[in-house]
Write an enzyme that holds these catalytic residues in place. Structure first.
Site, PDB file in Angstrom:
ATOM      1  N   ASP A 105       0.834  -1.205   0.000  1.00 38.26           N
ATOM      2  CA  ASP A 105       0.000   0.000   0.000  1.00 38.26           C
ATOM      3  C   ASP A 105       0.868   1.253   0.000  1.00 38.26           C
ATOM      4  OD1 ASP A 105      -2.344   1.814   0.780  1.00 38.26           O
ATOM      5  OD2 ASP A 105      -3.292  -0.158   0.819  1.00 38.26           O
ATOM      6  N   HIS A 146      -4.154   5.045   4.111  1.00 39.51           N
ATOM      7  CA  HIS A 146      -4.794   3.825   3.623  1.00 39.51           C
ATOM      8  C   HIS A 146      -4.140   2.553   4.158  1.00 39.51           C
ATOM      9  CE1 HIS A 146      -6.373   1.262   0.163  1.00 39.51           C
ATOM     10  NE2 HIS A 146      -7.440   1.923   0.535  1.00 39.51           N
ATOM     11  N   SER A 321     -11.542  -1.939  -0.056  1.00 37.75           N
ATOM     12  CA  SER A 321     -10.243  -1.779   0.609  1.00 37.75           C
ATOM     13  C   SER A 321     -10.290  -2.312   2.026  1.00 37.75           C
ATOM     14  CB  SER A 321      -9.852  -0.299   0.666  1.00 37.75           C
ATOM     15  OG  SER A 321      -9.161   0.092  -0.476  1.00 37.75           O
TER      16      SER A 321
END
Length: 563
Positions: A105, A146, A321
């Site tokens: 990520d 994220h 996600s």
């Protein structure tokens, strides 16, 4: 438009490399776009006054009562017991010990107090900055939060008074920072997928090609080789597990046009919300294997409670996600329960233990259907929601699946016109599934329809594949944003998991049609059928009289076929 990292001087160096005698091959890296899925910019919540946790063996972490996907008691309008059933795994003493999940990520805040003791520095790397420290690059809009949010879902510590708890709270997480640069390259992706394959068990990816409903894209050559090498050689030959978020393009997109999520080497995970509906951003496709959870129904801001930047917490993480790391955590539990599981064993266990529970399509488009051996699937949710207790229980008695074979079952190479009046083109391949050869397949796993086609508007094309046992898979749905009239599909491997466990011999039917009020013109130029599975029964060595209902259904179906 593709863009290059190289300037004109790099182009000159590229030509010089080709002229050097000792350089066998030189490839100029082209930049392309990869996007994070489900990133919802929001001001994160800060850990405040602890909330009283439920009695019993439940974690005492202050945000645990908000983690409805771990234990759904009906909070915020949720459906009671619509969750990952993690308590049933934890009660068996399975918490993810000795398993490492890599979060591929934008970095991981490995100094976060809820993550730092479960961080595996030896397995981590920053491919954006080329150093061993995959720390996120901070921005005012929290854009690089994220990876840290995904990491907390897997391995946030338990009972430490900070944030919530991870699905596999005693497992380790590795950070692979590879998304935070202007463009992706094949080399960065490949290096990320193949980083420390014997120290990393699971790779979790919550990103992919742009979810705009008009992109058809997937792994380039080096990345594909890295994934294939990972499943064949990683974990000392047992195979790495690649978990992929299925995509956030909603009903305007189809995840079979995403070559990462639609790969048989990955496990594609979709999401549901806390009352059982699909989320509005969920894509549907026949390659999805199972589902986990994202945000709440009545309050869209009630998402996944997890770790965030600056040592803080958030309750707004969502999208597919959020779904993929939850699945990675469940698979970490399974690997602790049985460290000998192969990458294919994990897929079989997923199919056999995932449950329909209360999942349903909010728009009543896709219904639950049984395939030819009695396995229930849904075009949105795959084989259902992951069940941590169930997968751990079955993993403990599991014996490795028989060898997997790849059967090229037949092909039709002929320019066939697709009707423009709403009718369908039907093509048939009759196959013996390579019977009598070294690649005989009698029990299906993945099925691929490799198709070359073009049309005046690609987005109006729909393809369906029907198996000899009567299971009909929509392998491509209409995508209203896709106006392509030039590229079409070139040997694109549309994949279905819906025929899992079926007997493949007989006639396979491919249907091609236009879903449009306007007249369209198109041609199907080539179709080849590829079957993947085993010659021998995959569940023959399990304990006789296993109480698992899906297992009993599949075994009975094959016994009846042989009678």
């Amino acid at each position: 438009m593709s863009q290059h990292f190289c300037s004109s001087c790099c182009d000159e160096n590229y030509l010089i490399l080709h002229k050097l005698i000792k350089i066998h091959n030189a490839v100029q890296q082209v930049g392309f776009v990869r996007v994070k899925r489900g990133l919802r910019p929001a001001i994160p919540s800060i850990v405040g006054k602890p909330v009283v946790a439920p009695a019993g063996k439940a974690p005492t972490d202050p945000y645990f009562p908000l983690q409805w996907y771990l234990r759904n008691t009906g909070q915020n309008g949720g459906k009671v017991r619509l969750d990952l059933n993690v308590q049933a795994a934890w009660d068996q003493g399975i918490t993810g010990k000795n398993v490492t999940t890599a979060i591929m990520d934008d970095g991981v805040d490995y100094m976060h107090p809820d993550l730092k003791y479960n961080y595996n520095a030896e397995a981590s790397y920053d491919f954006s900055s080329n150093d061993p420290y995959p720390y996120p690059r901070y921005t005012d809009d929290w854009f690089n939060s994220h990876g840290t949010r995904c990491a907390g879902e897997v391995a946030a510590a338990r009972d430490n008074g900070i944030c919530g708890v991870g699905v596999a709270y005693d497992s380790k997480i590795a950070g692979i920072r590879m998304l935070d640069q202007p463009y992706m390259t094949d080399l960065i992706e490949a290096n990320s997928m193949g980083h420390e394959p014997h120290k990393i068990h699971i790779y979790s990816a919550s990103w992919g090609p742009t979810d705009d409903g008009k992109t058809v894209d997937g792994p380039r050559n080096a990345t594909m080789r890295a994934i294939v090498q990972g499943v064949n050689e990683g974990r000392n030959g047992l195979g790495n597990i690649y978990v992929w978020a299925s995509g956030d393009g909603g009903e305007e997109d189809d995840c079979n046009c995403d070559g990462y999520a639609a790969s048989m080497w990955t496990i594609s995970i979709n999401s549901a919300i806390n009352d059982g509906q699909n989320a509005h951003y969920d894509e549907s496709c026949s390659s999805t294997l199972a589902s986990t959870f994202s945000n709440g129904a009545k309050d869209p801001n009630t998402g996944v409670a997890t770790t965030d930047l600056y040592g803080k917490c958030t309750t707004t993480h969502s999208g597919t996600s959020a779904a993929a790391p939850e699945a990675a955590g469940v698979f970490a539990l399974a690997l602790e329960a049985n460290p000998s599981l192969t990458w294919r064993d994990i897929q079989h266990l997923t199919v056999l233990t995932s449950k329909r529970n209360s999942l349903f399509d909010a728009k009543n488009r896709f219904h639950w259907t049984m395939n030819g051996v009695g396995l229930e699937f849904n075009h949105l949710f795959g084989f259902g929601v992951l069940d941590a207790g169930g997968i751990v229980t079955l993993a403990r008695q599991w014996h490795t699946c028989p060898p997997r074979y790849h059967c090229e079952a037949g092909a039709i190479i002929e320019n066939m016109k697709i009707p423009s009046n709403g009718a369908s083109l039907y093509l048939k391949i009759n196959t013996n599934a390579c019977a009598g050869s070294d690649t005989e397949v009698n029990y299906l796993e993945h099925v691929q329809a490799v198709i070359t086609a073009n049309s005046t508007r690609r987005g109006d094309l729909e393809f369906f594949l029907t198996s000899p046992m009567g299971t009909r898979s929509m392998i491509l749905s209409r995508r209203k944003n896709d106006d392509d009239h030039r590229d079409g599909f070139t040997k694109w491997p549309f994949m279905t998991t819906h025929t899992w466990g079926e007997y493949p011999q007989g006639t396979w039917i491919l249907e091609a049609r236009f879903n449009s009020q306007q007249p369209r013109m198109g041609f199907l130029k080539e179709w080849s059928l590829v079957l993947h599975g085993t010659k021998e029964a995959p569940y023959r060595t399990l304990v006789p009289g296993s109480p698992h209902s899906k297992l009993a259904i599949v075994k009975k179906a094959h016994e009846e076929r042989k009678m």
